[in-house]
Motif scaffolding. Structure first.
Motif, PDB file in Angstrom:
ATOM      1  N   SER A   7      -7.531   1.246   3.669  1.00  0.00           N
ATOM      2  CA  SER A   7      -8.728   0.623   4.216  1.00  0.00           C
ATOM      3  C   SER A   7      -9.633   0.122   3.098  1.00  0.00           C
ATOM      4  O   SER A   7     -10.129  -1.007   3.140  1.00  0.00           O
ATOM      5  N   ASP A   8      -9.861   0.954   2.085  1.00  0.00           N
ATOM      6  CA  ASP A   8     -10.698   0.564   0.943  1.00  0.00           C
ATOM      7  C   ASP A   8     -10.105  -0.637   0.211  1.00  0.00           C
ATOM      8  O   ASP A   8     -10.829  -1.550  -0.171  1.00  0.00           O
ATOM      9  N   ARG A  10      -8.073  -2.935   1.429  1.00  0.00           N
ATOM     10  CA  ARG A  10      -8.167  -4.135   2.266  1.00  0.00           C
ATOM     11  C   ARG A  10      -9.596  -4.667   2.288  1.00  0.00           C
ATOM     12  O   ARG A  10      -9.812  -5.873   2.213  1.00  0.00           O
ATOM     13  N   GLN A  11     -10.537  -3.768   2.388  1.00  0.00           N
ATOM     14  CA  GLN A  11     -11.937  -4.193   2.371  1.00  0.00           C
ATOM     15  C   GLN A  11     -12.256  -4.874   1.039  1.00  0.00           C
ATOM     16  O   GLN A  11     -12.894  -5.931   1.012  1.00  0.00           O
ATOM     17  N   GLN A  48     -11.745  -5.631  11.772  1.00  0.00           N
ATOM     18  CA  GLN A  48     -11.715  -4.165  11.700  1.00  0.00           C
ATOM     19  C   GLN A  48     -12.581  -3.663  10.538  1.00  0.00           C
ATOM     20  O   GLN A  48     -13.044  -2.533  10.560  1.00  0.00           O
ATOM     21  N   TYR A  49     -12.769  -4.522   9.547  1.00  0.00           N
ATOM     22  CA  TYR A  49     -13.507  -4.117   8.347  1.00  0.00           C
ATOM     23  C   TYR A  49     -14.924  -4.677   8.306  1.00  0.00           C
ATOM     24  O   TYR A  49     -15.825  -4.063   7.729  1.00  0.00           O
TER      25      TYR A  49
END
Length: 141
Positions: A7-8, A10-11, A48-49
């Motif tokens: 997640s980190d 991708r963000q 999503q982010y």
């Protein structure tokens, strides 16, 4: 790789893509579709982010302010002389204002950012200014 790390990453990829788009084509080129194309993620995945393009732009501003504030704090940490703290604050602030990173953020209109982000940016600006105001008060100004 943990879900949090993915997640980190991708963000961070989304933010990097936004910076590249701004540098190449300006703020108006940033869209959720362009961010998806630049990162290889689907458009729904981008959501999503970040809730919107404006939230992506706000995160760029917040990250820059945090980076500058942290850098200045690292340099003045432990210094007793208020004039030296003022000198360092001015030096790093002016150097940052002249940097390519700041040029990108200058293109982002504060008025276009979400209200909740503007509150965070204002709070961070206050924290950033405290590093200057504190030594200025110490010298009696």
């Amino acid at each position: 790789m943990t879900p949090t790390r993915i997640s980190d990453e991708r963000q961070e990829a989304i933010l990097d893509a936004a910076q590249s788009l701004i540098a190449e084509k300006g703020v108006d080129a940033v869209s959720m579709a362009e961010l998806a194309k630049a990162t290889g993620l689907s458009r729904p995945a981008i959501y999503q982010y970040f809730a919107s393009k404006d939230h992506v732009l706000a995160e760029l501003v917040i990250n820059e302010m945090a980076d500058l504030s942290n850098a200045i704090e690292r340099h003045i940490d432990g210094l007793v002389d208020p004039m030296e703290r003022i000198r360092i604050w001015i030096h790093y602030s002016l150097a940052h204002l002249a940097s390519a990173e700041h040029r990108i953020v200058r293109e982002i209109s504060i008025a276009s950012l979400p209200e909740d982000s503007r509150g965070m940016i204002n709070a961070m600006h206050g924290h950033f200014m405290f590093a200057l105001l504190s030594p200025v008060r110490e010298i009696g100004v």
